[in-house]
Design a protein around this motif. Structure first.
Motif, mmCIF file in Angstrom:
data_model
loop_
_atom_site.group_PDB
_atom_site.id
_atom_site.type_symbol
_atom_site.label_atom_id
_atom_site.label_comp_id
_atom_site.label_asym_id
_atom_site.label_seq_id
_atom_site.Cartn_x
_atom_site.Cartn_y
_atom_site.Cartn_z
ATOM 1 N N LEU A 210 1.040 -1.479 0.002
ATOM 2 C CA LEU A 210 0.356 0.011 -0.007
ATOM 3 C C LEU A 210 0.672 1.044 0.126
ATOM 4 O O LEU A 210 0.590 1.775 -0.474
ATOM 5 N N ARG A 211 2.308 1.511 0.480
ATOM 6 C CA ARG A 211 2.597 1.918 0.238
ATOM 7 C C ARG A 211 3.412 2.482 -0.802
ATOM 8 O O ARG A 211 3.117 4.223 -1.237
ATOM 9 N N ASN A 212 4.192 1.379 -0.707
ATOM 10 C CA ASN A 212 4.478 1.771 -2.528
ATOM 11 C C ASN A 212 3.025 2.296 -3.888
ATOM 12 O O ASN A 212 3.480 2.379 -4.778
ATOM 13 N N ARG A 213 1.935 1.498 -3.080
ATOM 14 C CA ARG A 213 1.348 2.166 -4.238
ATOM 15 C C ARG A 213 0.371 3.563 -4.373
ATOM 16 O O ARG A 213 0.996 3.920 -5.200
ATOM 17 N N GLN A 214 0.481 4.076 -3.315
ATOM 18 C CA GLN A 214 0.973 5.553 -2.524
ATOM 19 C C GLN A 214 1.671 6.118 -3.253
ATOM 20 O O GLN A 214 1.382 7.215 -3.740
ATOM 21 N N LYS A 215 2.806 5.843 -3.130
ATOM 22 C CA LYS A 215 4.230 6.247 -3.854
ATOM 23 C C LYS A 215 4.053 6.382 -5.542
ATOM 24 O O LYS A 215 3.996 7.565 -5.329
ATOM 25 N N GLU A 216 3.404 6.089 -6.138
ATOM 26 C CA GLU A 216 2.714 5.875 -7.729
ATOM 27 C C GLU A 216 1.975 6.597 -7.750
ATOM 28 O O GLU A 216 2.280 7.439 -9.287
ATOM 29 N N VAL A 217 0.572 6.719 -7.170
ATOM 30 C CA VAL A 217 -0.125 7.444 -7.242
ATOM 31 C C VAL A 217 0.489 8.945 -7.106
ATOM 32 O O VAL A 217 -0.099 10.148 -7.533
ATOM 33 N N VAL A 218 1.739 9.318 -6.093
ATOM 34 C CA VAL A 218 2.086 11.238 -5.850
ATOM 35 C C VAL A 218 2.962 11.373 -7.136
ATOM 36 O O VAL A 218 3.168 12.511 -7.196
ATOM 37 N N LYS A 219 3.877 10.418 -7.686
ATOM 38 C CA LYS A 219 5.287 10.363 -8.557
ATOM 39 C C LYS A 219 4.403 11.259 -9.321
ATOM 40 O O LYS A 219 4.908 12.518 -9.492
#
Ligand code: URA
Length: 207
Positions: free
Chosen positions: A189-198
Motif C-alpha cells: 500500500l505504501r508503494n502504491r501511494q508513492k506511485e500515485v504521488v509520483k
C-alpha cells in the motif's frame, strides 16, 4: 479539531446516548483505544467481561493474544487503533444482534471516518460482515480486499477472531500465519501511494 478531540467528543456523545441497546446491562462503554493517526484499525466484535470492567477493548485473554500477534510483526498495540462492532458488552457474551450492530454502527462509522485508516483488520465474522457481507471467514482469512467505503479506498484484511484461536489449535496456526502477511500488505500500500504521488511530482518538475 484534532482527531483526538473529535474522538473525545464522539465518545462523550455515545456515553450520553440512552438509546444504545446494550447500555443497560453494561458497566462501561468500551469506545476504542490506540493511535488516532494510525494506518491500521483493528476491529473486533464486542467487549467481554474484562473489557466491560476496564472500559478498554481487548484487555482479556483474546487481547493478550492480539497483543502478541501484533508484536510478532513489530507493530505494538499502541501504534494501531482498536475498537469493536458493538461498544457495550452483550449479556453473557452472546453474539450481537443485527439491530444492535446497526445502532452501534452509526458511531463506528464515525470512528472509522475520523481515524481514516488505510487498512482495517477485521477480527471475526461480525466485523468482517460489515465490509464483506457474503464472505465466509474460512475462505478469505488473511487475504486483502480493496474496498470503497464512504468514498474512500481502503484495504480490508479479514482475520479469525483471537478468541476462536484460543479454542482451536488449527485456527491459532492460521491466525499467526495471517498476521505475518500484514507487513507485506502495508508495504504494498505504501508503494502504491508513492506511485500515485509520483506523477504529480514529475509534473511539478516540468513547470
Ligand atoms: N473480543 C472482542 O471482539 N472485542 C474485545 O474487545 C474483546 C474480546
Amino acid at each position: 479539531m484534532s482527531k483526538e478531540e473529535l474522538l473525545d467528543e464522539l465518545k462523550k456523545k455515545m456515553e450520553e446516548d440512552e438509546s444504545l441497546p446494550l447500555k443497560k446491562g453494561a458497566t462501561n462503554l468500551v469506545f476504542g483505544v490506540g493511535n488516532s493517526d494510525t494506518k491500521v484499525l483493528c476491529l473486533g466484535e464486542g467487549p467481554g467481561y474484562w473489557e466491560d470492567q476496564k472500559g478498554e477493548p481487548f484487555v482479556g485473554n483474546a487481547g493478550k493474544l492480539l497483543d502478541s500477534l501484533l508484536q510478532s510483526i513489530k507493530l505494538p498495540r499502541e501504534e494501531v487503533y482498536i475498537t469493536n462492532v458493538v461498544h457495550h458488552r452483550p449479556p453473557e457474551n452472546r453474539d450481537p444482534l443485527p439491530e444492535e450492530i446497526a445502532a452501534y454502527g452509526v458511531y463506528l462509522d464515525k470512528i472509522i471516518e475520523i481515524i481514516d485508516p488505510k487498512v482495517i483488520v477485521t477480527l471475526g465474522r461480525f466485523s468482517m460482515g460489515k465490509f464483506l457481507p457474503t464472505a465466509r471467514i474460512s475462505g478469505v482469512h488473511g487475504k486483502k480486499f480493496n474496498v470503497r467505503w464512504k468514498e474512500k479506498d481502503m484495504a480490508v484484511v479479514p482475520m479469525y477472531h483471537p478468541a476462536a484461536a484460543l479454542r482451536n489449535g488449527e485456527v491459532m496456526r492460521q491466525i499467526k500465519e495471517d498476521f505475518l502477511k500484514l507487513p507485506g500488505i502495508l508495504e504494498e500500500l505504501r508503494n502504491r501511494q508513492k506511485e500515485v504521488v509520483k506523477p504529480e511530482v514529475e509534473q511539478m518538475e516540468l513547470v
